[in-house]
Design a protein around this motif. Structure first.
Motif, PDB file in Angstrom:
ATOM      1  N   THR A   1      -6.036  -4.512 -21.063  1.00 41.60           N
ATOM      2  CA  THR A   1      -5.634  -3.235 -20.466  1.00 41.60           C
ATOM      3  C   THR A   1      -4.606  -2.587 -21.390  1.00 41.60           C
ATOM      4  N   THR A   2      -4.138  -1.396 -20.997  1.00 39.28           N
ATOM      5  CA  THR A   2      -3.091  -0.739 -21.781  1.00 39.28           C
ATOM      6  C   THR A   2      -1.713  -1.015 -21.197  1.00 39.28           C
ATOM      7  N   ILE A   3      -1.630  -1.978 -20.256  1.00 35.89           N
ATOM      8  CA  ILE A   3      -0.344  -2.280 -19.629  1.00 35.89           C
ATOM      9  C   ILE A   3       0.534  -3.050 -20.601  1.00 35.89           C
ATOM     10  N   ASN A   4       1.691  -2.475 -20.904  1.00 36.45           N
ATOM     11  CA  ASN A   4       2.609  -3.076 -21.859  1.00 36.45           C
ATOM     12  C   ASN A   4       3.994  -2.475 -21.632  1.00 36.45           C
TER      13      ASN A   4
ATOM     14  N   VAL B   1       4.935   1.210 -14.735  1.00 40.12           N
ATOM     15  CA  VAL B   1       3.663   1.528 -15.367  1.00 40.12           C
ATOM     16  C   VAL B   1       2.585   1.567 -14.283  1.00 40.12           C
ATOM     17  N   THR B   2       1.692   2.544 -14.381  1.00 46.51           N
ATOM     18  CA  THR B   2       0.618   2.683 -13.392  1.00 46.51           C
ATOM     19  C   THR B   2      -0.725   2.527 -14.089  1.00 46.51           C
ATOM     20  N   TYR B   3      -1.620   1.788 -13.429  1.00 46.97           N
ATOM     21  CA  TYR B   3      -2.913   1.494 -14.050  1.00 46.97           C
ATOM     22  C   TYR B   3      -3.995   1.427 -12.984  1.00 46.97           C
ATOM     23  N   MET B   4      -5.186   1.927 -13.326  1.00 49.94           N
ATOM     24  CA  MET B   4      -6.312   1.826 -12.396  1.00 49.94           C
ATOM     25  C   MET B   4      -7.233   0.680 -12.836  1.00 49.94           C
ATOM     26  N   PHE B   5      -7.459  -0.257 -11.913  1.00 52.50           N
ATOM     27  CA  PHE B   5      -8.292  -1.420 -12.220  1.00 52.50           C
ATOM     28  C   PHE B   5      -9.731  -1.126 -11.816  1.00 52.50           C
ATOM     29  N   LYS B   6     -10.554  -0.765 -12.805  1.00 53.99           N
ATOM     30  CA  LYS B   6     -11.912  -0.282 -12.528  1.00 53.99           C
ATOM     31  C   LYS B   6     -12.918  -1.403 -12.328  1.00 53.99           C
TER      32      LYS B   6
ATOM     33  N   LYS C   1       0.841  -1.199   0.000  1.00 47.59           N
ATOM     34  CA  LYS C   1       0.000   0.000   0.000  1.00 47.59           C
ATOM     35  C   LYS C   1       0.878   1.253   0.000  1.00 47.59           C
ATOM     36  N   THR C   2       0.596   2.183  -0.909  1.00 45.69           N
ATOM     37  CA  THR C   2       1.406   3.402  -1.000  1.00 45.69           C
ATOM     38  C   THR C   2       0.576   4.660  -0.753  1.00 45.69           C
ATOM     39  N   GLY C   3      -0.742   4.503  -0.622  1.00 39.67           N
ATOM     40  CA  GLY C   3      -1.619   5.646  -0.397  1.00 39.67           C
ATOM     41  C   GLY C   3      -3.047   5.185  -0.394  1.00 39.67           C
ATOM     42  N   PRO C   4      -3.980   6.153  -0.258  1.00 38.95           N
ATOM     43  CA  PRO C   4      -5.384   5.761  -0.278  1.00 38.95           C
ATOM     44  C   PRO C   4      -5.742   5.160  -1.643  1.00 38.95           C
ATOM     45  N   ASN C   5      -6.059   3.881  -1.633  1.00 39.74           N
ATOM     46  CA  ASN C   5      -6.435   3.171  -2.868  1.00 39.74           C
ATOM     47  C   ASN C   5      -5.292   3.079  -3.876  1.00 39.74           C
TER      48      ASN C   5
ATOM     49  N   GLU D   1     -10.756  -4.054  -6.387  1.00 43.05           N
ATOM     50  CA  GLU D   1     -11.424  -3.292  -7.441  1.00 43.05           C
ATOM     51  C   GLU D   1     -11.284  -1.782  -7.185  1.00 43.05           C
ATOM     52  N   GLY D   2     -10.960  -1.039  -8.229  1.00 41.33           N
ATOM     53  CA  GLY D   2     -10.834   0.414  -8.116  1.00 41.33           C
ATOM     54  C   GLY D   2      -9.441   0.881  -7.708  1.00 41.33           C
ATOM     55  N   ALA D   3      -8.539  -0.069  -7.441  1.00 38.52           N
ATOM     56  CA  ALA D   3      -7.200   0.294  -6.980  1.00 38.52           C
ATOM     57  C   ALA D   3      -6.339   0.804  -8.132  1.00 38.52           C
ATOM     58  N   THR D   4      -5.473   1.758  -7.807  1.00 37.38           N
ATOM     59  CA  THR D   4      -4.463   2.215  -8.760  1.00 37.38           C
ATOM     60  C   THR D   4      -3.144   1.553  -8.381  1.00 37.38           C
ATOM     61  N   VAL D   5      -2.595   0.816  -9.310  1.00 39.04           N
ATOM     62  CA  VAL D   5      -1.405   0.012  -9.010  1.00 39.04           C
ATOM     63  C   VAL D   5      -0.239   0.424  -9.900  1.00 39.04           C
ATOM     64  N   THR D   6       0.913   0.663  -9.263  1.00 34.20           N
ATOM     65  CA  THR D   6       2.145   0.913 -10.016  1.00 34.20           C
ATOM     66  C   THR D   6       2.955  -0.379 -10.052  1.00 34.20           C
ATOM     67  N   PHE D   7       3.233  -0.828 -11.243  1.00 34.97           N
ATOM     68  CA  PHE D   7       4.040  -2.035 -11.434  1.00 34.97           C
ATOM     69  C   PHE D   7       5.482  -1.623 -11.696  1.00 34.97           C
ATOM     70  N   TYR D   8       6.400  -2.192 -10.937  1.00 34.32           N
ATOM     71  CA  TYR D   8       7.825  -2.056 -11.225  1.00 34.32           C
ATOM     72  C   TYR D   8       8.253  -3.365 -11.859  1.00 34.32           C
ATOM     73  N   VAL D   9       8.625  -3.277 -13.122  1.00 34.21           N
ATOM     74  CA  VAL D   9       8.808  -4.480 -13.928  1.00 34.21           C
ATOM     75  C   VAL D   9      10.274  -4.682 -14.288  1.00 34.21           C
ATOM     76  N   THR D  10      10.769  -5.886 -14.018  1.00 34.76           N
ATOM     77  CA  THR D  10      12.126  -6.214 -14.443  1.00 34.76           C
ATOM     78  C   THR D  10      12.202  -7.695 -14.792  1.00 34.76           C
ATOM     79  N   SER D  11      13.363  -8.115 -15.270  1.00 36.09           N
ATOM     80  CA  SER D  11      13.585  -9.512 -15.639  1.00 36.09           C
ATOM     81  C   SER D  11      14.859  -9.991 -14.971  1.00 36.09           C
ATOM     82  N   ILE D  12      14.912 -11.306 -14.641  1.00 31.85           N
ATOM     83  CA  ILE D  12      16.151 -11.810 -14.052  1.00 31.85           C
ATOM     84  C   ILE D  12      17.024 -12.513 -15.098  1.00 31.85           C
ATOM     85  N   ASP D  13      16.509 -12.691 -16.315  1.00 34.74           N
ATOM     86  CA  ASP D  13      17.344 -13.402 -17.294  1.00 34.74           C
ATOM     87  C   ASP D  13      17.410 -12.684 -18.649  1.00 34.74           C
ATOM     88  N   VAL D  14      16.379 -12.844 -19.470  1.00 31.63           N
ATOM     89  CA  VAL D  14      16.418 -12.253 -20.814  1.00 31.63           C
ATOM     90  C   VAL D  14      15.263 -11.266 -20.963  1.00 31.63           C
ATOM     91  N   LEU D  15      15.166 -10.654 -22.144  1.00 35.27           N
ATOM     92  CA  LEU D  15      14.062  -9.736 -22.416  1.00 35.27           C
ATOM     93  C   LEU D  15      12.733 -10.468 -22.401  1.00 35.27           C
TER      94      LEU D  15
END
Ligand code: CUA
Length: 169
Positions: free
Chosen positions: A122-125, A136-141, A74-78, A100-114
């Motif tokens: 969603t528009t998460i890519n 990437v930050t996304y709100m799950f409605k 949790k990083t803030g309200p919702n 439901e309704g949460a805004t989530v920031t994803f920190y994305v990395t890899s441990i091996d290859v691309l």
């Protein structure tokens, strides 16, 4: 001669105006392309802080896969954050529960290859790059189940590299 002179001056004004319009359009197209490259298809890296050391962001050490049931922080309200780690051939944590309704920031990395972090419907890519943490930050409605896929060819089990997000009502 007076008339011809006026004609040439007018023509020149029009030419200059249209050259200007063309340049503005070109810059607009370039700006749109850059925007989509960076935010839709590219590696989202903002500052040096996002490079090479996800532990600085509270994430797992390089090469370490988090627990499969590691949930949201949790990083803030919702608002929440999660470290999503790609590896041959899976996503961790998964299944990931999100309210439901949460805004989530994803920190994305890899441990091996691309790999390519994409959440269907969603528009998460974001490209998952070893040594670099993308964001990437996304709100799950809406409640429901979403599939995580890998959209970057990464080896023999690429097409089976799946994960799951469950948005709880
Ligand atoms: Cu990982 Cu394709």
């Amino acid at each position: 001669p007076g008339f011809e002179d006026a004609f040439h001056k007018a023509a020149e004004r029009h030419e200059r105006a249209w050259v200007f319009v063309t340049l503005v359009m070109l810059m607009g197209i370039l700006a749109c392309t850059m925007y989509f490259v960076v935010y839709d298809y590219g590696v989202v890296v903002r500052t040096a802080a996002y490079r090479s050391d996800p532990t600085a962001l509270g994430g797992p050490a390089p090469g370490v896969v988090p627990a499969a049931d590691a949930g949201l922080v949790k990083t803030g309200p919702n608002a929440y954050a999660v470290h999503m780690v790609a590896h041959m051939w899976g996503w961790t944590p998964s299944p990931l529960h999100i309210p439901e309704g949460a805004t989530v920031t994803f920190y994305v990395t890899s441990i091996d290859v691309l790999h390519g972090f994409e959440v269907k419907g969603t528009t998460i890519n974001v490209t998952a790059v070893p040594g670099i943490t993308g964001e990437v930050t996304y709100m799950f409605k809406h409640a429901g189940t979403l599939d995580i896929i890998c959209n970057e060819y990464c080896g023999i089990e690429h097409q089976a590299m799946l994960g799951r997000i469950i948005v709880d009502p």
